[in-house]
Design a protein around this motif. Sequence first.
Motif, PDB file in Angstrom:
ATOM      1  N   MET A  67       0.816  -1.216   0.000  1.00 19.13           N
ATOM      2  CA  MET A  67       0.000   0.000   0.000  1.00 19.13           C
ATOM      3  C   MET A  67       0.847   1.262   0.000  1.00 19.13           C
ATOM      4  O   MET A  67       0.432   2.299  -0.541  1.00 19.13           O
ATOM      5  CB  MET A  67      -0.926   0.017   1.227  1.00 19.13           C
ATOM      6  CG  MET A  67      -1.995  -1.059   1.226  1.00 19.13           C
ATOM      7  SD  MET A  67      -3.225  -0.798   2.558  1.00 19.13           S
ATOM      8  CE  MET A  67      -2.176  -0.905   4.012  1.00 19.13           C
ATOM      9  N   ASP A  68       2.037   1.200   0.579  1.00 18.99           N
ATOM     10  CA  ASP A  68       2.863   2.394   0.746  1.00 18.99           C
ATOM     11  C   ASP A  68       3.729   2.619  -0.484  1.00 18.99           C
ATOM     12  O   ASP A  68       4.971   2.529  -0.454  1.00 18.99           O
ATOM     13  CB  ASP A  68       3.742   2.236   1.993  1.00 18.99           C
ATOM     14  CG  ASP A  68       4.494   3.514   2.322  1.00 18.99           C
ATOM     15  OD1 ASP A  68       3.995   4.598   1.968  1.00 18.99           O
ATOM     16  OD2 ASP A  68       5.580   3.421   2.946  1.00 18.99           O
ATOM     17  N   VAL A  69       3.066   2.881  -1.592  1.00 22.89           N
ATOM     18  CA  VAL A  69       3.777   3.152  -2.847  1.00 22.89           C
ATOM     19  C   VAL A  69       3.192   4.422  -3.451  1.00 22.89           C
ATOM     20  O   VAL A  69       2.018   4.751  -3.254  1.00 22.89           O
ATOM     21  CB  VAL A  69       3.645   1.976  -3.841  1.00 22.89           C
ATOM     22  CG1 VAL A  69       4.357   0.752  -3.304  1.00 22.89           C
ATOM     23  CG2 VAL A  69       2.182   1.666  -4.133  1.00 22.89           C
ATOM     24  N   GLY A  70       4.019   5.149  -4.178  1.00 20.70           N
ATOM     25  CA  GLY A  70       3.554   6.361  -4.821  1.00 20.70           C
ATOM     26  C   GLY A  70       2.826   6.062  -6.108  1.00 20.70           C
ATOM     27  O   GLY A  70       3.018   5.021  -6.743  1.00 20.70           O
ATOM     28  N   SER A  71       1.997   6.988  -6.507  1.00 23.81           N
ATOM     29  CA  SER A  71       1.233   6.823  -7.743  1.00 23.81           C
ATOM     30  C   SER A  71       2.134   7.118  -8.941  1.00 23.81           C
ATOM     31  O   SER A  71       2.882   8.100  -8.943  1.00 23.81           O
ATOM     32  CB  SER A  71       0.025   7.773  -7.748  1.00 23.81           C
ATOM     33  OG  SER A  71      -0.648   7.697  -8.970  1.00 23.81           O
ATOM     34  N   THR A  72       2.096   6.255  -9.945  1.00 21.83           N
ATOM     35  CA  THR A  72       2.916   6.465 -11.153  1.00 21.83           C
ATOM     36  C   THR A  72       2.262   7.451 -12.110  1.00 21.83           C
ATOM     37  O   THR A  72       2.926   8.023 -12.953  1.00 21.83           O
ATOM     38  CB  THR A  72       3.108   5.125 -11.873  1.00 21.83           C
ATOM     39  OG1 THR A  72       1.811   4.558 -12.166  1.00 21.83           O
ATOM     40  CG2 THR A  72       3.874   4.152 -10.979  1.00 21.83           C
ATOM     41  N   ALA A  73       0.930   7.657 -11.921  1.00 20.28           N
ATOM     42  CA  ALA A  73       0.227   8.589 -12.801  1.00 20.28           C
ATOM     43  C   ALA A  73       0.495  10.011 -12.338  1.00 20.28           C
ATOM     44  O   ALA A  73       0.564  10.279 -11.131  1.00 20.28           O
ATOM     45  CB  ALA A  73      -1.264   8.299 -12.798  1.00 20.28           C
ATOM     46  N   PRO A  74       0.673  10.949 -13.273  1.00 19.44           N
ATOM     47  CA  PRO A  74       0.903  12.349 -12.877  1.00 19.44           C
ATOM     48  C   PRO A  74      -0.331  12.917 -12.202  1.00 19.44           C
ATOM     49  O   PRO A  74      -1.470  12.589 -12.543  1.00 19.44           O
ATOM     50  CB  PRO A  74       1.197  13.042 -14.211  1.00 19.44           C
ATOM     51  CG  PRO A  74       0.536  12.176 -15.244  1.00 19.44           C
ATOM     52  CD  PRO A  74       0.639  10.772 -14.739  1.00 19.44           C
ATOM     53  N   ARG A  75      -0.117  13.758 -11.166  1.00 21.16           N
ATOM     54  CA  ARG A  75      -1.221  14.375 -10.434  1.00 21.16           C
ATOM     55  C   ARG A  75      -1.852  15.447 -11.315  1.00 21.16           C
ATOM     56  O   ARG A  75      -1.166  16.229 -11.953  1.00 21.16           O
ATOM     57  CB  ARG A  75      -0.710  14.985  -9.139  1.00 21.16           C
ATOM     58  CG  ARG A  75      -1.810  15.620  -8.280  1.00 21.16           C
ATOM     59  CD  ARG A  75      -1.197  16.326  -7.097  1.00 21.16           C
ATOM     60  NE  ARG A  75      -0.712  15.382  -6.115  1.00 21.16           N
ATOM     61  CZ  ARG A  75      -1.431  14.941  -5.092  1.00 21.16           C
ATOM     62  NH1 ARG A  75      -2.686  15.355  -4.959  1.00 21.16           N
ATOM     63  NH2 ARG A  75      -0.912  14.109  -4.234  1.00 21.16           N
ATOM     64  N   GLY A  76      -3.183  15.508 -11.344  1.00 20.20           N
ATOM     65  CA  GLY A  76      -3.889  16.524 -12.117  1.00 20.20           C
ATOM     66  C   GLY A  76      -3.859  17.871 -11.428  1.00 20.20           C
ATOM     67  O   GLY A  76      -3.266  18.056 -10.363  1.00 20.20           O
ATOM     68  N   SER A  77      -4.543  18.820 -12.027  1.00 22.11           N
ATOM     69  CA  SER A  77      -4.552  20.173 -11.473  1.00 22.11           C
ATOM     70  C   SER A  77      -5.569  20.321 -10.354  1.00 22.11           C
ATOM     71  O   SER A  77      -5.562  21.336  -9.649  1.00 22.11           O
ATOM     72  CB  SER A  77      -4.865  21.186 -12.589  1.00 22.11           C
ATOM     73  OG  SER A  77      -6.139  20.901 -13.172  1.00 22.11           O
ATOM     74  N   VAL A  78      -6.451  19.335 -10.181  1.00 22.81           N
ATOM     75  CA  VAL A  78      -7.495  19.408  -9.159  1.00 22.81           C
ATOM     76  C   VAL A  78      -7.497  18.097  -8.374  1.00 22.81           C
ATOM     77  O   VAL A  78      -7.397  17.013  -8.957  1.00 22.81           O
ATOM     78  CB  VAL A  78      -8.886  19.654  -9.774  1.00 22.81           C
ATOM     79  CG1 VAL A  78      -9.956  19.612  -8.690  1.00 22.81           C
ATOM     80  CG2 VAL A  78      -8.919  20.986 -10.516  1.00 22.81           C
ATOM     81  N   SER A  79      -7.612  18.189  -7.055  1.00 23.01           N
ATOM     82  CA  SER A  79      -7.737  16.995  -6.215  1.00 23.01           C
ATOM     83  C   SER A  79      -8.926  17.183  -5.269  1.00 23.01           C
ATOM     84  O   SER A  79      -9.261  18.306  -4.874  1.00 23.01           O
ATOM     85  CB  SER A  79      -6.453  16.740  -5.419  1.00 23.01           C
ATOM     86  OG  SER A  79      -6.189  17.825  -4.555  1.00 23.01           O
ATOM     87  N   ILE A  80      -9.549  16.056  -4.954  1.00 21.51           N
ATOM     88  CA  ILE A  80     -10.723  16.061  -4.075  1.00 21.51           C
ATOM     89  C   ILE A  80     -10.350  15.361  -2.776  1.00 21.51           C
ATOM     90  O   ILE A  80      -9.840  14.233  -2.795  1.00 21.51           O
ATOM     91  CB  ILE A  80     -11.918  15.362  -4.750  1.00 21.51           C
ATOM     92  CG1 ILE A  80     -12.305  16.124  -6.027  1.00 21.51           C
ATOM     93  CG2 ILE A  80     -13.108  15.271  -3.796  1.00 21.51           C
ATOM     94  CD1 ILE A  80     -13.396  15.447  -6.820  1.00 21.51           C
ATOM     95  N   VAL A  81     -10.622  16.033  -1.658  1.00 21.66           N
ATOM     96  CA  VAL A  81     -10.260  15.497  -0.348  1.00 21.66           C
ATOM     97  C   VAL A  81     -11.538  15.346   0.490  1.00 21.66           C
ATOM     98  O   VAL A  81     -12.060  16.340   1.007  1.00 21.66           O
ATOM     99  CB  VAL A  81      -9.252  16.406   0.382  1.00 21.66           C
ATOM    100  CG1 VAL A  81      -8.839  15.785   1.716  1.00 21.66           C
ATOM    101  CG2 VAL A  81      -8.046  16.684  -0.500  1.00 21.66           C
TER     102      VAL A  81
END
Length: 629
Positions: free
Chosen positions: A246-260
Amino acid sequence: MSIRKIITSAALGLALTGGMASVPAFAADDHIINMQDVDIKAFIENVGIVTGRTVVIDPRVNGKVNIVSEKALNDGEVWAVFKEVLRVHGYTVIRSANGDYRVTLLQGAAQDAPLTTTDGISGQFNTTILSVPDGMGAEAARLIKPVMHSQGQVSANPDGNIIVVTDFPENLRKARAIVAAMGNGGRVRETFQLSQLSAQDAQEVLRELGGTKAAFKVVALNATNSIIIEGPQSEIDDLRPLIASMDVGSTAPRGSVSIVPLRFADGEGLITLINGLLPSYVVEGKPVPTVAYEPGSNTLVISASAEVQADLEQIIRRLDQRRPQVLVEAIIVEISDNAAKELGVQFALGGVNGSTVPLLSSNFSRQAPNLLSIAGALGGTGLGLDSGTRDSLADAAVTSIAGLDGGAFGVGGVENDTLFAVIVNALETDEDTNVLSTPFVTTLDNVPATFLVGQEIPVTTGESLGGNNLNPFRTFERQEVGIQLDVLPQISEGDVIRLEIEQIVSSISGVLTSASGDFVLNKREITTTVLANDGEIIVLGGLVQDDEQITVSKVPLLGDIPVAGKLFQSKGRSRDKTNLMVFLRPTIIRNADDARPLTQDRLNQIRAVDIAQSGRDFSKIDEILTPIQ
């Protein structure tokens, strides 16, 4: 073998068998037992003789025994057989402090079992104390119970590490083996440092996978973004690869908007804080970061660069923590003792039908009935009054008598144109009142809460008849009467709770006068700020009041005459004693484990009240609510 041994051995082999078995030649300390339908008390007595032990027999011990010995037994083996025979028949032997032995029922014998650090004495109940892994007391008791004797006992502190077991030695060995097996895996603690996954997310995932019956505990340390897991080593070994995956980073680039999505925090308050931080994240040449709040889903929407998004998400996660709650219980106790005594004498003497006898009377407005009303009704005819007036006097006399409290004695009449009447009345009242109220309310840390149970009554604020009594009107406002608790709890370091409290207890005492109808209200109010430890009872305030009043009405001069002056007096004494105390107990609720027993306790209380009042053997609450497990 000594002569005594030979004789007692023969007694055991022949006397108890009624001569049905012969006794062979004995070796040293050898005995052969062969009995059929022998009284168990006789068997016990002979075993005591053979083994040289003093045995006391419980009166409840009775029955027949059958024993066949295939080989010769020494004293110790006879005693072992003796205890097994007792056990088969539902009895046991217990050694007293002076060295004697007592044969009694197995049922209830556990409380007299001696304490031992080993398996104890064979053939009888023994008590031992076993250590189990922390928090596993209830689980250990559950595993041990099925292998115990029906009269054995096991006690455990559910969240502790000690259990107490009372049983036969062979069952104590089983209990030790079970506890040893529980400890083989060992409960250990291990810290996992996370680099990509947030500690809060990891904690929630592991708790969801483990469920309520999980053998491990997970605690998140948001300050270091790590988690601590406590449990059996085998469980932790199984969780280790899952945490790593589970403790791995996302390989996909982060978009300009995130939902929390928010779990516990109030988004309206959090958005104000986040917007106050945004100017520090403005960088020339990069998009201006913005944060919006969607109340329907309690979600924050972040529009910013990837680095700013990651920073803001970390801040939000640190703030989005489950806040502890505080259960605040107020205990209001009021004990009052009201006592009153009244004693008075009234008399009247006067002439009727034109008699020259003057009017003499004593009449006290504090007293009932009114003597003058009664005297007027008695002598109405002699006074020359018309029938309507006489009827009015009679009605007044009846009304006065109807208002009598306590006891009264009187005489009166008309004789020789002279009206006379005397009334002696006495009243004693004693009233005890015990008022106990326990309002309680649960609220989040640092969030005010209000609890109110009562009524809203109209209180007149003004009235007007208008010109020529036209268009009259009255204005009033509604006032709350009952029990009100306002509290603001704040949890500080060391589980010390700061409480801002306003406690109001009000009630209707009655009306001011029968003509006005305005209410008189009793009110007790405490407004204060206190510090209390978790679960500690603290006194907020109280009142101890003793009000005594003595009232004497008398005829001047005549009322001061010794002894005889009592005939010209009306004396009353009243005493009101009030003890009022208000206590408070705050309890911190950090999670569901803390809330569950408190809720279950209150639910059991209301179930018991429902059953007691309805006369049923079940509560209708159970038809609506599922009992908390």
